[in-house]
Design a protein around this motif. Structure first.
Motif, PDB file in Angstrom:
ATOM      1  N   GLY A  43      -2.233 -12.023   0.574  1.00  0.00           N
ATOM      2  CA  GLY A  43      -1.859 -13.129  -0.298  1.00  0.00           C
ATOM      3  C   GLY A  43      -0.486 -12.911  -0.884  1.00  0.00           C
ATOM      4  N   PRO A  44      -0.005 -13.846  -1.671  1.00  0.00           N
ATOM      5  CA  PRO A  44       1.312 -13.694  -2.306  1.00  0.00           C
ATOM      6  C   PRO A  44       1.369 -12.449  -3.176  1.00  0.00           C
ATOM      7  CG  PRO A  44       0.479 -15.938  -2.540  1.00  0.00           C
ATOM      8  CD  PRO A  44      -0.661 -15.113  -2.029  1.00  0.00           C
ATOM      9  N   LEU A  45       2.520 -11.814  -3.180  1.00  0.00           N
ATOM     10  CA  LEU A  45       2.742 -10.640  -4.021  1.00  0.00           C
ATOM     11  C   LEU A  45       3.778 -10.996  -5.084  1.00  0.00           C
ATOM     12  CD1 LEU A  45       3.024  -7.794  -1.343  1.00  0.00           C
ATOM     13  CD2 LEU A  45       1.048  -8.367  -2.748  1.00  0.00           C
ATOM     14  N   ALA A  46       3.516 -10.614  -6.307  1.00  0.00           N
ATOM     15  CA  ALA A  46       4.468 -10.768  -7.404  1.00  0.00           C
ATOM     16  C   ALA A  46       4.925  -9.383  -7.837  1.00  0.00           C
ATOM     17  CB  ALA A  46       3.819 -11.504  -8.579  1.00  0.00           C
ATOM     18  N   MET A  47       6.083  -9.319  -8.469  1.00  0.00           N
ATOM     19  CA  MET A  47       6.578  -8.023  -8.925  1.00  0.00           C
ATOM     20  C   MET A  47       5.581  -7.370  -9.875  1.00  0.00           C
ATOM     21  SD  MET A  47       9.289  -7.449  -7.242  1.00  0.00           S
ATOM     22  CE  MET A  47       9.688  -5.913  -8.069  1.00  0.00           C
ATOM     23  N   ALA A  48       4.867  -8.178 -10.657  1.00  0.00           N
ATOM     24  CA  ALA A  48       3.870  -7.614 -11.578  1.00  0.00           C
ATOM     25  C   ALA A  48       2.742  -6.927 -10.815  1.00  0.00           C
ATOM     26  CB  ALA A  48       3.316  -8.713 -12.480  1.00  0.00           C
ATOM     27  N   ASP A  49       2.404  -7.438  -9.618  1.00  0.00           N
ATOM     28  CA  ASP A  49       1.350  -6.820  -8.807  1.00  0.00           C
ATOM     29  C   ASP A  49       1.752  -5.425  -8.336  1.00  0.00           C
ATOM     30  OD1 ASP A  49      -0.043  -9.233  -9.009  1.00  0.00           O
ATOM     31  OD2 ASP A  49       0.894 -10.025  -7.179  1.00  0.00           O
ATOM     32  N   LEU A  50       3.056  -5.185  -8.248  1.00  0.00           N
ATOM     33  CA  LEU A  50       3.567  -3.924  -7.699  1.00  0.00           C
ATOM     34  C   LEU A  50       4.000  -2.956  -8.791  1.00  0.00           C
ATOM     35  CD1 LEU A  50       5.692  -5.563  -4.861  1.00  0.00           C
ATOM     36  CD2 LEU A  50       3.397  -4.591  -4.674  1.00  0.00           C
ATOM     37  N   TYR A 111       8.735  -6.062  16.462  1.00  0.00           N
ATOM     38  CA  TYR A 111       9.492  -4.914  15.975  1.00  0.00           C
ATOM     39  C   TYR A 111       8.658  -3.959  15.123  1.00  0.00           C
ATOM     40  CZ  TYR A 111      13.325  -7.607  17.836  1.00  0.00           C
ATOM     41  OH  TYR A 111      14.148  -8.308  18.684  1.00  0.00           O
ATOM     42  N   GLY A 112       7.343  -4.121  15.164  1.00  0.00           N
ATOM     43  CA  GLY A 112       6.462  -3.159  14.516  1.00  0.00           C
ATOM     44  C   GLY A 112       6.695  -3.034  13.030  1.00  0.00           C
ATOM     45  N   VAL A 113       6.828  -4.167  12.344  1.00  0.00           N
ATOM     46  CA  VAL A 113       7.017  -4.149  10.891  1.00  0.00           C
ATOM     47  C   VAL A 113       5.661  -3.903  10.244  1.00  0.00           C
ATOM     48  CG1 VAL A 113       7.849  -5.417   8.887  1.00  0.00           C
ATOM     49  CG2 VAL A 113       8.931  -5.758  11.114  1.00  0.00           C
ATOM     50  N   HIS A 114       5.499  -2.740   9.619  1.00  0.00           N
ATOM     51  CA  HIS A 114       4.208  -2.341   9.068  1.00  0.00           C
ATOM     52  C   HIS A 114       4.211  -2.376   7.545  1.00  0.00           C
ATOM     53  CE1 HIS A 114       3.437  -0.075  13.092  1.00  0.00           C
ATOM     54  NE2 HIS A 114       3.153  -1.364  13.165  1.00  0.00           N
ATOM     55  N   HIS A 115       4.779  -3.423   6.990  1.00  0.00           N
ATOM     56  CA  HIS A 115       4.728  -3.650   5.549  1.00  0.00           C
ATOM     57  C   HIS A 115       4.765  -5.156   5.298  1.00  0.00           C
ATOM     58  CE1 HIS A 115       9.126  -2.707   6.444  1.00  0.00           C
ATOM     59  NE2 HIS A 115       9.153  -3.994   6.116  1.00  0.00           N
ATOM     60  N   PRO A 116       4.439  -5.603   4.083  1.00  0.00           N
ATOM     61  CA  PRO A 116       4.468  -7.037   3.793  1.00  0.00           C
ATOM     62  C   PRO A 116       5.868  -7.619   3.985  1.00  0.00           C
ATOM     63  CG  PRO A 116       3.290  -5.847   2.074  1.00  0.00           C
ATOM     64  CD  PRO A 116       3.946  -4.812   2.940  1.00  0.00           C
ATOM     65  N   VAL A 117       5.915  -8.875   4.409  1.00  0.00           N
ATOM     66  CA  VAL A 117       7.185  -9.565   4.635  1.00  0.00           C
ATOM     67  C   VAL A 117       7.158 -10.908   3.901  1.00  0.00           C
ATOM     68  CG1 VAL A 117       8.704 -10.641   6.341  1.00  0.00           C
ATOM     69  CG2 VAL A 117       7.589  -8.454   6.859  1.00  0.00           C
ATOM     70  N   LEU A 118       8.157 -11.133   3.063  1.00  0.00           N
ATOM     71  CA  LEU A 118       8.344 -12.419   2.394  1.00  0.00           C
ATOM     72  C   LEU A 118       9.219 -13.300   3.276  1.00  0.00           C
ATOM     73  CD1 LEU A 118       8.231 -14.349  -0.077  1.00  0.00           C
ATOM     74  CD2 LEU A 118      10.254 -13.132  -0.951  1.00  0.00           C
ATOM     75  N   ASP A 119       8.747 -14.493   3.579  1.00  0.00           N
ATOM     76  CA  ASP A 119       9.505 -15.468   4.352  1.00  0.00           C
ATOM     77  C   ASP A 119      10.395 -16.245   3.374  1.00  0.00           C
ATOM     78  OD1 ASP A 119      10.454 -17.350   6.104  1.00  0.00           O
ATOM     79  OD2 ASP A 119       8.519 -18.332   6.460  1.00  0.00           O
ATOM     80  N   ASP A 120      11.707 -16.016   3.442  1.00  0.00           N
ATOM     81  CA  ASP A 120      12.655 -16.576   2.469  1.00  0.00           C
ATOM     82  C   ASP A 120      13.694 -17.443   3.187  1.00  0.00           C
ATOM     83  OD1 ASP A 120      14.106 -17.006   0.104  1.00  0.00           O
ATOM     84  OD2 ASP A 120      15.239 -15.139   0.312  1.00  0.00           O
ATOM     85  N   PRO A 121      13.275 -18.559   3.819  1.00  0.00           N
ATOM     86  CA  PRO A 121      14.204 -19.332   4.651  1.00  0.00           C
ATOM     87  C   PRO A 121      15.331 -19.996   3.882  1.00  0.00           C
ATOM     88  CG  PRO A 121      12.163 -20.547   4.360  1.00  0.00           C
ATOM     89  CD  PRO A 121      11.933 -19.178   3.785  1.00  0.00           C
TER      90      PRO A 121
END
Length: 605
Positions: A43-50, A111-121
Motif C-alpha cells: 500500500g502507500p507509504l508515508a514518511m511517518a510510516d518509515l 532490473y530486479g528492483v527489490h524495494h518499494p517504488v513510488l511512481d512519480d510521473p
C-alpha cells in the motif's frame, strides 16, 4: 595510481580541498512521498510510516544506464542494513513511455528492483527534494530529517560509511527502531524467454538469443523451441557471430556483451563453454584502464575486429580476438550528441550496432538518434539532443524517434530502427533521406535480424523485449502514424547574467580529498545553445567558477560535468580510493534579481 581526474604533469599544483564545503544548514524535514501509485509494496507509504529507520530515496528513470548502475551498487548496502534502512525508489521519468505504469512495472521486474517504488510521473516528489539529475540519492534519518544528498553513481561506499557512523548514534539515542522491509515481490509468470534483448540466426539453423531476464544465452530451434540454455551471464544484451576462420583460430564462435557482468565473453557453440575476453567483472570508472568495462550493450564484427557499444561510458571500444587487444575507438565519456572525428564525438548510451560495408550504423537511445561511423568520423541522421524526441515520419532532419535500442542494415541500403519506446519499427532510406514506419504496436522492440520468408520476401525478426518473444514483421508495408513531438521539461532555474556555479563535495566518512597525484577534481561547463555562455565555460580543476551569460540568447541549458576523487584518510598501502562523478543538464532562464549562486551537490552531508 589513484583515480586522479587529470594529468598531473599538465596541471597547476593541487589545493588541499576540492572546493569550499557546503555551509552547515539547519535540519530539513524530509518532504512527503507523493505520486500516482506504488509498486513492490502492499500500500502507500508515508514518511511517518518509515519513522524509526533510515530511508534512502533513489530518484531514477529506467532509461538511464547510470541509474541502473546505482541499483546494483546499492544491493550490498541494502543487505548489510536490511533492518535499519529502507530504500525507496522514486521513479521520475524522462521519456513519455516511461510514464506508462505498465512499462514501469516491467522495468521494475526486468532490473530486479527489490524495494518499494513510488511512481512519480509528474515529478512532484522529484521537485520537493530539489533533484536535478538522474540518479539522485537522498538519505533521511530515523527522525525524518534529510542528512545527505548525492548526485550520480559511485556513492554506495559513502552511504555505507555514513550509516556506519549514524546507525550506532541513533541506536544509542533510542531513535532507531529496526523493522521488516515493506517490500512485497511481484508475481512473475514463467516464460521461456524473459526480457530478451537481441538475437542472431545460426548458420546451421536455429537462433541464439541474449535472454537478459534469465541471465542466459538461449538457443532456439527453427520452430522456436528451447534447445539449450547457457548460463553464467549477468543480463547479456548483445551477440556477435565471428567469421568462421576467426572462430577456428580463437576457439569460440560467439562474442557476448555481458552487460551487468561488465565484460565481453566468448561462447563456444560446440560445448557451450564460456570464457572472459575483456573485463574483470567490475565497472570501469575514471582513472581505470581498459582491463575494466562499463555496461557493454552490443558487439558487432566490423572490419577486422569486434566493435563494442560501451553504454556505461558513452563510447565505442574495439576488441581484436586474435591478439586480445582492447581499446577505446571513439567517444570522450561525455554524454550527448556531437558529431565529428571519433575521438571527439559524444555518444549517448549507444545500444546497438549494425555493420554495412564501410559504414557502422548505431542507435543512440538517450538522444533518440540514428547515427553512423564512416571514415573515422561520426554523423547523425536522426536526432537533435538529450531532451528532444517523439514519433514523426518524413525528412530525416524533421523525423523523431523515442529511445531507439535497435538498428539493422537491410539489403537495399536502407536501415531498420527498433524505435523501442514508440513500440515501432521505423525505416530510414539514405537514397531518399526519409523516415517511414513499418510496424507499430510492438512491446519494446529492442533489436531485429533479417530473415527470408517462404515466398522469398525479406522479413524482420523483431525481439519484443517486454512481450518475451520474437515476432516476424514484413518489410514491404508502410504504416501511417499519428505522431508527436516532445521535449523533456524540468523546472527552469532563474539565474542572473553573472552567476556563481558551486559544485559541493564532501568526502565520505573516513576519507579525504585525494590530491596526491594532481588536482582531485574537474569541472566541465558547456551550454545549449553554445552562445548562452559568454565566459566561464570549458574545463578546469576547481569546482567553483563564475559564469557570464548572454541575456539576449534567452532560455537555455547548462551542461555541467563534475568529478572528484577521495581516498582513505589514513592512507598507506592498499588505501581505497574512489571517484565521484555526475553530469547535470540544468534548464535556466536569465532574470534580473535571481539568486546569484547555483549550487549542485556532487555528494556529501
Amino acid at each position: 595510481m589513484s583515480p586522479s581526474v587529470s594529468d598531473p604533469a599538465s596541471q597547476p599544483p593541487a589545493q588541499p580541498s576540492a572546493q569550499p564545503p557546503a555551509p552547515r544548514r539547519q535540519p530539513v524535514r524530509a518532504p512527503e512521498l507523493v505520486g500516482r501509485g506504488w509498486l513492490n509494496t502492499d500500500g502507500p507509504l508515508a514518511m511517518a510510516d518509515l519513522r524509526g529507520r533510515f530511508v534512502l530515496l533513489d530518484f531514477w528513470t529506467f532509461c538511464c544506464v547510470n541509474c541502473l548502475h546505482v541499483l546494483d551498487e546499492l544491493r550490498p548496502v541494502e543487505a548489510e542494513y536490511a533492518e535499519e534502512l529502507v530504500v525507496v525508489g522514486v521513479h521520475s521519468p524522462k521519456f513519455v513511455h516511461e510514464a506508462d505504469p505498465v512499462a514501469l512495472a516491467a522495468a521494475v521486474e526486468r532490473y530486479g528492483v527489490h524495494h518499494p517504488v513510488l511512481d512519480d510521473p509528474e515529478l512532484v516528489t522529484w521537485q520537493a527534494y530539489t533533484a536535478r539529475a538522474w540518479p539522485t540519492l537522498v538519505l533521511v534519518d530515523p527522525e525524518g530529517y534529510v542528512v545527505a544528498q548525492y548526485a550520480g553513481e559511485g556513492h554506495a561506499h559513502a552511504i555505507a560509511a555514513l550509516l556506519a557512523e549514524l546507525v550506532p548514534a541513533h541506536r544509542e539515542r533510542g531513535t532507531l527502531q529496526p523493522g521488516d522491509s515493506p517490500y512485497v515481490p511481484p508475481v512473475v509468470e514463467p516464460t521461456d524467454l524473459r526480457f530478451p534483448a537481441s538475437a542472431v540466426p545460426l548458420p546451421g539453423g536455429g537462433v541464439l538469443v541474449a535472454d537478459a531476464g534469465h541471465d542466459e544465452v538461449v538457443e532456439l530451434s527453427d520452430a522456436g523451441d528451447v534447445v539449450r540454455r547457457i548460463g553464467g551471464f549477468s543480463e547479456p544484451n548483445g551477440l556477435c557471430l565471428l567469421p568462421a576462420d576467426v572462430a577456428v583460430a580463437v576457439g569460440y564462435d560467439v562474442v557476448v556483451a555481458d552487460t551487468v557482468g561488465h565484460r565481453v565473453a566468448g561462447l563456444s557453440l560446440e560445448d557451450g563453454s564460456v570464457r572472459t575476453l575483456a573485463g574483470d567483472g567490475r565497472q570501469w570508472m575514471p582513472g581505470d584502464d581498459t582491463s575494466r568495462l562499463s555496461s557493454p550493450w552490443d558487439v558487432a564484427w566490423w572490419g577486422d575486429r569486434v566493435w563494442i557499444a560501451m553504454a556505461g561510458t558513452h563510447q565505442l571500444w574495439t576488441l581484436d580476438p586474435l591478439t586480445g587487444a582492447v581499446g577505446v575507438a571513439g567517444g570522450t565519456t561525455n554524454e550527448g550528441l556531437l558529431d565529428g572525428p571519433l575521438d571527439q564525438a559524444w555518444f549517448a548510451q549507444t545500444s546497438r550496432l549494425a555493420p554495412a560495408g564501410d559504414r557502422l550504423w548505431l542507435a543512440d537511445p538517450e538522444t533518440s538518434a540514428l547515427r553512423y561511423v564512416e571514415g573515422g568520423a561520426v554523423t547523425t541522421v536522426v536526432g537533435t539532443g538529450l531532451f528532444d524526441f517523439g514519433f514523426r515520419d518524413g525528412p530525416a532532419a524533421e523525423a523523431l524517434l523515442q529511445h531507439p535500442l535497435g538498428v539493422t542494415a537491410l539489403p537495399d541500403g536502407s536501415v531498420a530502427v527498433c524505435d523501442t519506446y514508440n513500440g515501432a519499427v521505423r525505416r530510414y532510406d539514405p537514397a531518399t533521406g526519409h523516415v517511414s514506419t513499418i510496424a507499430q504496436g510492438l512491446a519494446e522492440p529492442s533489436s531485429a535480424y533479417l530473415e527470408v520468408g517462404a515466398d522469398d520476401e525479406p522479413l524482420l525478426v523483431v525481439v519484443e523485449s517486454t512481450a518475451h518473444r520474437l515476432t516476424r514483421v514484413p518489410l514491404a508495408g508502410v504504416v501511417a502514424v499519428d505522431g508527436f513531438a516532445h521535449s523533456t521539461q524540468r523546472p527552469v532555474t532563474p539565474v542572473p547574467a553573472s552567476v556563481s556555479l558551486v559544485v559541493t563535495f564532501t568526502p565520505p566518512p573516513g576519507q579525504k580529498v585525494d590530491d596526491r597525484f594532481g588536482p582531485p577534481s574537474q569541472l566541465v561547463v558547456e551550454s545549449t545553445p553554445p552562445g548562452l555562455i559568454r565566459s566561464g565555460g570549458g574545463r578546469d580543476t576547481a569546482l567553483t567558477r563564475v559564469l557570464e551569460l548572454d541575456p539576449h540568447v534567452g532560455d537555455g541549458v547548462l551542461h555541467v560535468a563534475a568529478r572528484a576523487a577521495s581516498c582513505d584518510a589514513d592512507g598507506g598501502e592498499g588505501a581505497a580510493c574512489r571517484m565521484h562523478q555526475q553530469d547535470w543538464g540544468i534548464p535556466v532562464r536569465i532574470e534580473a534579481g535571481a539568486p546569484g549562486e547555483l549550487r549542485l551537490p556532487l555528494g556529501g552531508v
